[in-house]
Design a protein around this motif. Structure first.
Motif, PDB file in Angstrom:
ATOM      1  N   GLN A 146       0.857  -1.178   0.000  1.00 47.38           N
ATOM      2  CA  GLN A 146       0.000   0.000   0.000  1.00 47.38           C
ATOM      3  C   GLN A 146       0.897   1.233   0.000  1.00 47.38           C
ATOM      4  O   GLN A 146       1.914   1.264   0.692  1.00 47.38           O
ATOM      5  CB  GLN A 146      -0.905   0.013   1.235  1.00 47.38           C
ATOM      6  CG  GLN A 146      -1.847  -1.175   1.321  1.00 47.38           C
ATOM      7  CD  GLN A 146      -2.496  -1.312   2.703  1.00 47.38           C
ATOM      8  OE1 GLN A 146      -1.956  -0.856   3.712  1.00 47.38           O
ATOM      9  NE2 GLN A 146      -3.655  -1.948   2.753  1.00 47.38           N
ATOM     10  N   PHE A 147       0.511   2.243  -0.773  1.00 53.41           N
ATOM     11  CA  PHE A 147       1.297   3.477  -0.793  1.00 53.41           C
ATOM     12  C   PHE A 147       0.411   4.650  -1.185  1.00 53.41           C
ATOM     13  O   PHE A 147      -0.615   4.502  -1.848  1.00 53.41           O
ATOM     14  CB  PHE A 147       2.502   3.361  -1.740  1.00 53.41           C
ATOM     15  CG  PHE A 147       2.156   3.050  -3.168  1.00 53.41           C
ATOM     16  CD1 PHE A 147       1.856   4.062  -4.075  1.00 53.41           C
ATOM     17  CD2 PHE A 147       2.142   1.741  -3.620  1.00 53.41           C
ATOM     18  CE1 PHE A 147       1.541   3.781  -5.391  1.00 53.41           C
ATOM     19  CE2 PHE A 147       1.833   1.431  -4.931  1.00 53.41           C
ATOM     20  CZ  PHE A 147       1.530   2.464  -5.824  1.00 53.41           C
ATOM     21  N   PHE A 271       3.751  12.534   0.351  1.00 53.40           N
ATOM     22  CA  PHE A 271       4.657  12.023   1.370  1.00 53.40           C
ATOM     23  C   PHE A 271       3.926  11.795   2.684  1.00 53.40           C
ATOM     24  O   PHE A 271       2.926  12.434   2.992  1.00 53.40           O
ATOM     25  CB  PHE A 271       5.813  12.999   1.600  1.00 53.40           C
ATOM     26  CG  PHE A 271       6.768  13.057   0.453  1.00 53.40           C
ATOM     27  CD1 PHE A 271       7.654  12.031   0.205  1.00 53.40           C
ATOM     28  CD2 PHE A 271       6.774  14.145  -0.411  1.00 53.40           C
ATOM     29  CE1 PHE A 271       8.536  12.074  -0.858  1.00 53.40           C
ATOM     30  CE2 PHE A 271       7.652  14.193  -1.482  1.00 53.40           C
ATOM     31  CZ  PHE A 271       8.534  13.167  -1.698  1.00 53.40           C
ATOM     32  N   ALA A 272       4.477  10.891   3.472  1.00 55.93           N
ATOM     33  CA  ALA A 272       3.900  10.589   4.772  1.00 55.93           C
ATOM     34  C   ALA A 272       4.359  11.594   5.810  1.00 55.93           C
ATOM     35  O   ALA A 272       5.278  12.361   5.595  1.00 55.93           O
ATOM     36  CB  ALA A 272       4.315   9.178   5.196  1.00 55.93           C
ATOM     37  N   GLN A 280       1.169  -0.838  11.956  1.00 52.36           N
ATOM     38  CA  GLN A 280       2.146  -1.925  12.017  1.00 52.36           C
ATOM     39  C   GLN A 280       2.636  -2.287  10.618  1.00 52.36           C
ATOM     40  O   GLN A 280       1.883  -2.394   9.673  1.00 52.36           O
ATOM     41  CB  GLN A 280       1.511  -3.161  12.654  1.00 52.36           C
ATOM     42  CG  GLN A 280       2.485  -4.326  12.799  1.00 52.36           C
ATOM     43  CD  GLN A 280       1.813  -5.505  13.450  1.00 52.36           C
ATOM     44  OE1 GLN A 280       0.622  -5.492  13.689  1.00 52.36           O
ATOM     45  NE2 GLN A 280       2.601  -6.531  13.727  1.00 52.36           N
ATOM     46  N   GLY A 281       3.951  -2.469  10.488  1.00 53.73           N
ATOM     47  CA  GLY A 281       4.521  -2.963   9.241  1.00 53.73           C
ATOM     48  C   GLY A 281       4.882  -1.902   8.234  1.00 53.73           C
ATOM     49  O   GLY A 281       5.372  -2.207   7.170  1.00 53.73           O
ATOM     50  N   GLU A 282       4.654  -0.639   8.503  1.00 50.42           N
ATOM     51  CA  GLU A 282       4.945   0.383   7.517  1.00 50.42           C
ATOM     52  C   GLU A 282       6.422   0.753   7.536  1.00 50.42           C
ATOM     53  O   GLU A 282       7.128   0.558   8.500  1.00 50.42           O
ATOM     54  CB  GLU A 282       4.089   1.621   7.743  1.00 50.42           C
ATOM     55  CG  GLU A 282       4.417   2.375   9.020  1.00 50.42           C
ATOM     56  CD  GLU A 282       3.422   3.474   9.285  1.00 50.42           C
ATOM     57  OE1 GLU A 282       3.864   4.608   9.529  1.00 50.42           O
ATOM     58  OE2 GLU A 282       2.223   3.203   9.249  1.00 50.42           O
ATOM     59  N   ARG A 289       7.802   8.721   1.280  1.00 54.43           N
ATOM     60  CA  ARG A 289       6.424   8.369   0.982  1.00 54.43           C
ATOM     61  C   ARG A 289       5.992   7.249   1.929  1.00 54.43           C
ATOM     62  O   ARG A 289       6.778   6.419   2.353  1.00 54.43           O
ATOM     63  CB  ARG A 289       6.336   7.881  -0.464  1.00 54.43           C
ATOM     64  CG  ARG A 289       4.914   7.543  -0.929  1.00 54.43           C
ATOM     65  CD  ARG A 289       4.931   6.768  -2.220  1.00 54.43           C
ATOM     66  NE  ARG A 289       5.683   7.444  -3.242  1.00 54.43           N
ATOM     67  CZ  ARG A 289       5.197   8.367  -4.063  1.00 54.43           C
ATOM     68  NH1 ARG A 289       3.941   8.721  -3.959  1.00 54.43           N
ATOM     69  NH2 ARG A 289       5.957   8.933  -4.974  1.00 54.43           N
ATOM     70  N   TRP A 290       4.700   7.212   2.233  1.00 50.28           N
ATOM     71  CA  TRP A 290       4.183   6.142   3.086  1.00 50.28           C
ATOM     72  C   TRP A 290       4.052   4.857   2.273  1.00 50.28           C
ATOM     73  O   TRP A 290       3.354   4.810   1.256  1.00 50.28           O
ATOM     74  CB  TRP A 290       2.837   6.535   3.675  1.00 50.28           C
ATOM     75  CG  TRP A 290       2.277   5.491   4.605  1.00 50.28           C
ATOM     76  CD1 TRP A 290       2.574   5.321   5.922  1.00 50.28           C
ATOM     77  CD2 TRP A 290       1.339   4.464   4.268  1.00 50.28           C
ATOM     78  NE1 TRP A 290       1.875   4.263   6.433  1.00 50.28           N
ATOM     79  CE2 TRP A 290       1.109   3.715   5.447  1.00 50.28           C
ATOM     80  CE3 TRP A 290       0.662   4.116   3.097  1.00 50.28           C
ATOM     81  CZ2 TRP A 290       0.233   2.636   5.476  1.00 50.28           C
ATOM     82  CZ3 TRP A 290      -0.201   3.036   3.117  1.00 50.28           C
ATOM     83  CH2 TRP A 290      -0.407   2.310   4.299  1.00 50.28           C
ATOM     84  N   PHE A 291       4.753   3.814   2.709  1.00 50.17           N
ATOM     85  CA  PHE A 291       4.627   2.468   2.158  1.00 50.17           C
ATOM     86  C   PHE A 291       4.242   1.512   3.276  1.00 50.17           C
ATOM     87  O   PHE A 291       4.669   1.675   4.425  1.00 50.17           O
ATOM     88  CB  PHE A 291       5.955   1.964   1.566  1.00 50.17           C
ATOM     89  CG  PHE A 291       6.332   2.556   0.233  1.00 50.17           C
ATOM     90  CD1 PHE A 291       5.687   2.158  -0.932  1.00 50.17           C
ATOM     91  CD2 PHE A 291       7.351   3.495   0.136  1.00 50.17           C
ATOM     92  CE1 PHE A 291       6.044   2.685  -2.155  1.00 50.17           C
ATOM     93  CE2 PHE A 291       7.718   4.030  -1.080  1.00 50.17           C
ATOM     94  CZ  PHE A 291       7.061   3.616  -2.242  1.00 50.17           C
TER      95      PHE A 291
END
Length: 301
Positions: A146-147, A271-272, A280-282, A289-291
């Motif tokens: 997810q991004f 961007f995050a 959790q897990g990001e 950027r948020w992944f």
């Protein structure tokens, strides 16, 4: 070993889908009255997915597809395994409604190469589409990433091994229209050696859904998508396109490498922020950027 996993998955899916399809047939004999949740929270789209690969060989195809467009704030039973409206707002830093475009599971099977979250901002009486979250699933492994991206146009370093006939070096260019009576999603791949060599698009129209039973409308839709994917993978293999192993076997740090390559693009407006670190897990910080990567389920885990 992966061939054995695939065989197990096919056998399990076939048995489960056959039994549930039979039950669905008997349920169709009963009178149908759509629930208020189905009427108010879900819109239906029908359209065409088109793929074109231009190098190293020319290969293109298209197939019909059906999508659900779900208002996550109104849905009593949002699709399991996806983000909630509140989670999506936290990631996108928006304050308005969130809609999920996805192919729902059918008779026990889910196959969804791409789902999109449309995140709106509200100011007064008006609202505008501000950000989108892509949720990409690879076949046959069932991993997800997810991004966050800008729906007007954004470039993202490829973060997931989507196809065994593509390496990890490409960048994805994504854009989507504001969903209305019609919907357009377009993705292209730019590669350091092959250039702009791949394009995929979804063109769909909204249809009246007041009298449609959703379980029937989406019956075997995920299965049809899977058949198209495997059939055209076989065609690419027949055309001698090089088969590429999953990078987890040779480069376990490929997720970190994707984040680094994405940072180097220098053109990414989505961007995050530090507030997103609760999920959790990001893999993100205030510059990135948020992944978020999600591991595969049985039998691929």
């Amino acid at each position: 070993m992966e061939v054995l996993y695939l065989l197990c998955s096919v056998i399990s899916t076939t048995l489960t889908s056959s039994v549930l399809s039979l039950l669905l047939f008997f349920r169709r004999l009963l009178p149908y009255s759509p629930s208020g949740d189905a009427t108010n929270s879900v819109a239906l789209y029908e359209g065409t997915v088109w793929h074109e690969r231009r190098r190293p060989v020319l290969h293109s195809f298209k197939y019909s597809v059906r999508y659900a467009f779900i208002d996550l704030d109104l849905a009593t039973h949002p699709p399991p395994g996806h983000l909630s409206a509140q989670q999506a707002r936290g990631i996108s830093q928006t304050n308005g409604p969130v809609f999920l475009l996805t192919i729902p599971p059918s008779v026990g099977y889910e196959q969804n190469p791409l789902s999109l979250y449309y995140c709106y901002d509200v100011e007064g009486l008006s609202r505008c589409l501000k950000k989108c979250i892509a949720e990409v699933t690879n076949t046959p492994w069932g991993e997800r990433v997810q991004f966050l991206f800008n729906p007007n146009l954004d470039a993202v370093a490829k973060p997931l091994h989507v196809s065994p006939f593509m390496d990890m070096l490409g960048n994805w260019s994504l854009k989507t229209s504001v969903p209305g009576d019609n919907l357009l999603v377009k993705i292209s791949v730019n590669h350091p050696k092959l250039g702009d060599y791949f394009t995929a698009s979804l063109i769909a129209s909204r249809i009246s859904s007041s009298s449609i039973q959703h379980a029937v409308f989406f019956w075997l839709m995920p299965h049809k998508v899977a058949i198209w994917i495997y059939w055209h993978a076989l065609k690419l293999w027949w055309k001698n396109v090089v088969f590429i192993q999953h990078p987890r076997y040779e480069n376990p740090s490929y997720k970190k490498d994707a984040t680094t390559r994405d940072r180097s693009l220098g053109c990414c407006p989505a961007f995050a922020t530090e507030t997103n670190n609760q999920l959790q897990g990001e893999q993100s910080n205030h510059k990135d950027r948020w992944f978020r990567w999600i591991d595969a389920k049985w039998p691929w885990c």
